[in-house]
Design a protein around this motif. Sequence first.
Motif, PDB file in Angstrom:
ATOM      1  N   GLU A  87      14.214  20.893  -9.048  1.00  0.00           N
ATOM      2  CA  GLU A  87      13.221  21.194  -8.025  1.00  0.00           C
ATOM      3  C   GLU A  87      12.134  20.132  -8.088  1.00  0.00           C
ATOM      4  N   MET A  88      11.951  19.404  -6.982  1.00  0.00           N
ATOM      5  CA  MET A  88      10.981  18.305  -6.926  1.00  0.00           C
ATOM      6  C   MET A  88       9.883  18.631  -5.921  1.00  0.00           C
ATOM      7  N   THR A  89       8.652  18.370  -6.307  1.00  0.00           N
ATOM      8  CA  THR A  89       7.525  18.438  -5.377  1.00  0.00           C
ATOM      9  C   THR A  89       6.706  17.170  -5.580  1.00  0.00           C
ATOM     10  N   GLY A  90       6.264  16.589  -4.482  1.00  0.00           N
ATOM     11  CA  GLY A  90       5.526  15.349  -4.642  1.00  0.00           C
ATOM     12  C   GLY A  90       4.788  14.932  -3.393  1.00  0.00           C
ATOM     13  N   GLN A  91       4.289  13.714  -3.457  1.00  0.00           N
ATOM     14  CA  GLN A  91       3.541  13.135  -2.350  1.00  0.00           C
ATOM     15  C   GLN A  91       3.922  11.667  -2.192  1.00  0.00           C
ATOM     16  N   VAL A  92       3.894  11.234  -0.940  1.00  0.00           N
ATOM     17  CA  VAL A  92       4.035   9.819  -0.593  1.00  0.00           C
ATOM     18  C   VAL A  92       2.748   9.422   0.103  1.00  0.00           C
ATOM     19  N   HIS A  93       2.174   8.301  -0.325  1.00  0.00           N
ATOM     20  CA  HIS A  93       0.944   7.802   0.297  1.00  0.00           C
ATOM     21  C   HIS A  93       1.158   6.359   0.745  1.00  0.00           C
ATOM     22  N   VAL A  94       0.815   6.098   1.992  1.00  0.00           N
ATOM     23  CA  VAL A  94       0.855   4.737   2.530  1.00  0.00           C
ATOM     24  C   VAL A  94      -0.536   4.457   3.090  1.00  0.00           C
ATOM     25  N   ARG A  95      -1.191   3.478   2.523  1.00  0.00           N
ATOM     26  CA  ARG A  95      -2.559   3.153   2.914  1.00  0.00           C
ATOM     27  C   ARG A  95      -2.556   2.002   3.935  1.00  0.00           C
ATOM     28  N   VAL A  96      -2.148   2.344   5.160  1.00  0.00           N
ATOM     29  CA  VAL A  96      -2.173   1.397   6.270  1.00  0.00           C
ATOM     30  C   VAL A  96      -2.829   2.120   7.442  1.00  0.00           C
ATOM     31  N   PRO A  97      -4.005   1.662   7.874  1.00  0.00           N
ATOM     32  CA  PRO A  97      -4.687   2.336   8.971  1.00  0.00           C
ATOM     33  C   PRO A  97      -3.781   2.498  10.197  1.00  0.00           C
ATOM     34  N   LEU A  98      -3.861   3.640  10.806  1.00  0.00           N
ATOM     35  CA  LEU A  98      -3.137   4.027  12.014  1.00  0.00           C
ATOM     36  C   LEU A  98      -1.635   4.214  11.808  1.00  0.00           C
ATOM     37  N   PHE A  99      -1.006   3.390  10.978  1.00  0.00           N
ATOM     38  CA  PHE A  99       0.445   3.435  10.829  1.00  0.00           C
ATOM     39  C   PHE A  99       0.909   4.183   9.579  1.00  0.00           C
ATOM     40  N   GLY A 100      -0.024   4.547   8.690  1.00  0.00           N
ATOM     41  CA  GLY A 100       0.338   5.181   7.424  1.00  0.00           C
ATOM     42  C   GLY A 100       1.268   6.373   7.566  1.00  0.00           C
ATOM     43  N   PRO A 101       0.912   7.373   8.412  1.00  0.00           N
ATOM     44  CA  PRO A 101       1.789   8.546   8.528  1.00  0.00           C
ATOM     45  C   PRO A 101       3.200   8.201   9.023  1.00  0.00           C
ATOM     46  N   ARG A 102       3.294   7.244   9.959  1.00  0.00           N
ATOM     47  CA  ARG A 102       4.619   6.852  10.459  1.00  0.00           C
ATOM     48  C   ARG A 102       5.447   6.214   9.345  1.00  0.00           C
ATOM     49  N   ILE A 103       4.805   5.364   8.547  1.00  0.00           N
ATOM     50  CA  ILE A 103       5.513   4.724   7.438  1.00  0.00           C
ATOM     51  C   ILE A 103       5.879   5.755   6.376  1.00  0.00           C
ATOM     52  N   GLU A 104       4.991   6.724   6.118  1.00  0.00           N
ATOM     53  CA  GLU A 104       5.303   7.784   5.151  1.00  0.00           C
ATOM     54  C   GLU A 104       6.564   8.537   5.563  1.00  0.00           C
ATOM     55  N   THR A 105       6.704   8.804   6.861  1.00  0.00           N
ATOM     56  CA  THR A 105       7.915   9.472   7.357  1.00  0.00           C
ATOM     57  C   THR A 105       9.146   8.600   7.103  1.00  0.00           C
ATOM     58  N   PRO A 152       0.806  -1.223   0.000  1.00  0.00           N
ATOM     59  CA  PRO A 152       0.000   0.000   0.000  1.00  0.00           C
ATOM     60  C   PRO A 152       0.844   1.280   0.000  1.00  0.00           C
ATOM     61  N   VAL A 153       1.872   1.312  -0.843  1.00  0.00           N
ATOM     62  CA  VAL A 153       2.786   2.449  -0.869  1.00  0.00           C
ATOM     63  C   VAL A 153       2.907   2.959  -2.293  1.00  0.00           C
ATOM     64  N   GLU A 154       2.849   4.279  -2.440  1.00  0.00           N
ATOM     65  CA  GLU A 154       3.127   4.883  -3.737  1.00  0.00           C
ATOM     66  C   GLU A 154       3.669   6.281  -3.507  1.00  0.00           C
ATOM     67  N   ALA A 155       4.467   6.723  -4.458  1.00  0.00           N
ATOM     68  CA  ALA A 155       5.016   8.080  -4.413  1.00  0.00           C
ATOM     69  C   ALA A 155       4.980   8.656  -5.815  1.00  0.00           C
ATOM     70  N   ARG A 156       4.754   9.948  -5.883  1.00  0.00           N
ATOM     71  CA  ARG A 156       4.743  10.652  -7.162  1.00  0.00           C
ATOM     72  C   ARG A 156       5.379  12.014  -6.948  1.00  0.00           C
ATOM     73  N   ALA A 157       6.088  12.463  -7.976  1.00  0.00           N
ATOM     74  CA  ALA A 157       6.708  13.786  -7.891  1.00  0.00           C
ATOM     75  C   ALA A 157       6.811  14.388  -9.279  1.00  0.00           C
ATOM     76  N   GLU A 158       6.860  15.700  -9.300  1.00  0.00           N
ATOM     77  CA  GLU A 158       7.132  16.438 -10.524  1.00  0.00           C
ATOM     78  C   GLU A 158       8.435  17.192 -10.312  1.00  0.00           C
ATOM     79  N   SER A 159       9.207  17.319 -11.392  1.00  0.00           N
ATOM     80  CA  SER A 159      10.500  17.989 -11.312  1.00  0.00           C
ATOM     81  C   SER A 159      10.640  19.002 -12.436  1.00  0.00           C
ATOM     82  N   VAL A 160      11.449  19.999 -12.169  1.00  0.00           N
ATOM     83  CA  VAL A 160      11.852  20.958 -13.193  1.00  0.00           C
ATOM     84  C   VAL A 160      13.366  21.094 -13.094  1.00  0.00           C
ATOM     85  N   LEU A 161      14.034  21.039 -14.257  1.00  0.00           N
ATOM     86  CA  LEU A 161      15.485  21.259 -14.304  1.00  0.00           C
ATOM     87  C   LEU A 161      15.728  22.705 -14.703  1.00  0.00           C
ATOM     88  N   ARG A 162      16.382  23.452 -13.819  1.00  0.00           N
ATOM     89  CA  ARG A 162      16.667  24.864 -14.074  1.00  0.00           C
ATOM     90  C   ARG A 162      18.170  25.088 -14.117  1.00  0.00           C
TER      91      ARG A 162
END
Length: 164
Positions: free
Chosen positions: A120-138, A100-110
């Motif tokens: 420059e990267m901006t993105g998100q990490v998602h872990v779909r595990v009840p109660l523990f998701g945020p800890r695993i994302e970290t 239950p883990v995925e990450a996505r990001a967009e980048s620009v080369l300047r």
Amino acid sequence: MDFTRTLSYPALPDEVAAMCLDEAYSHLRASKAGMSEVEVSTRGTTVTTTIVVPTQNIPQIALMRLPEGARPTLVLTDTWARGEDGLWHGTFSVEVPHMPVEARAESVLRPTGQTATLREMTGQVHVRVPLFGPRIETQVLDRLDVLLRAEVDCATEWLARPAL
């Protein structure tokens, strides 16, 4: 969990984009990260890297969700294109089949100066595990930081090679 990172490369954006699209670079990058089972394929401006990850690199709670007999695998997909603004824009995704883990990001080369590039990267990490998701994302973001430092070291080595 959202994240923003900035990487610096000792080459101009065209060279950095060419490196990112080179299968040999993807193999080297995975090798430098300690991964030995790697497959890389390129289709146009998209590079897909499939890596079997040693279990010691996966949080235990995430391993519990892996089906019996399955091996933890990362599928990294990088796509690069020059935008209308003349800059290279990239998308990056990480998928972990059966987990239950995925990450996505967009980048620009300047370009910065005459011989360097900022990514420059901006993105998100998602872990779909009840109660523990945020800890695993970290934990995933901590591992991402280690991999990004290795990425810069690997890229610096790659970009310093004599031209063939």
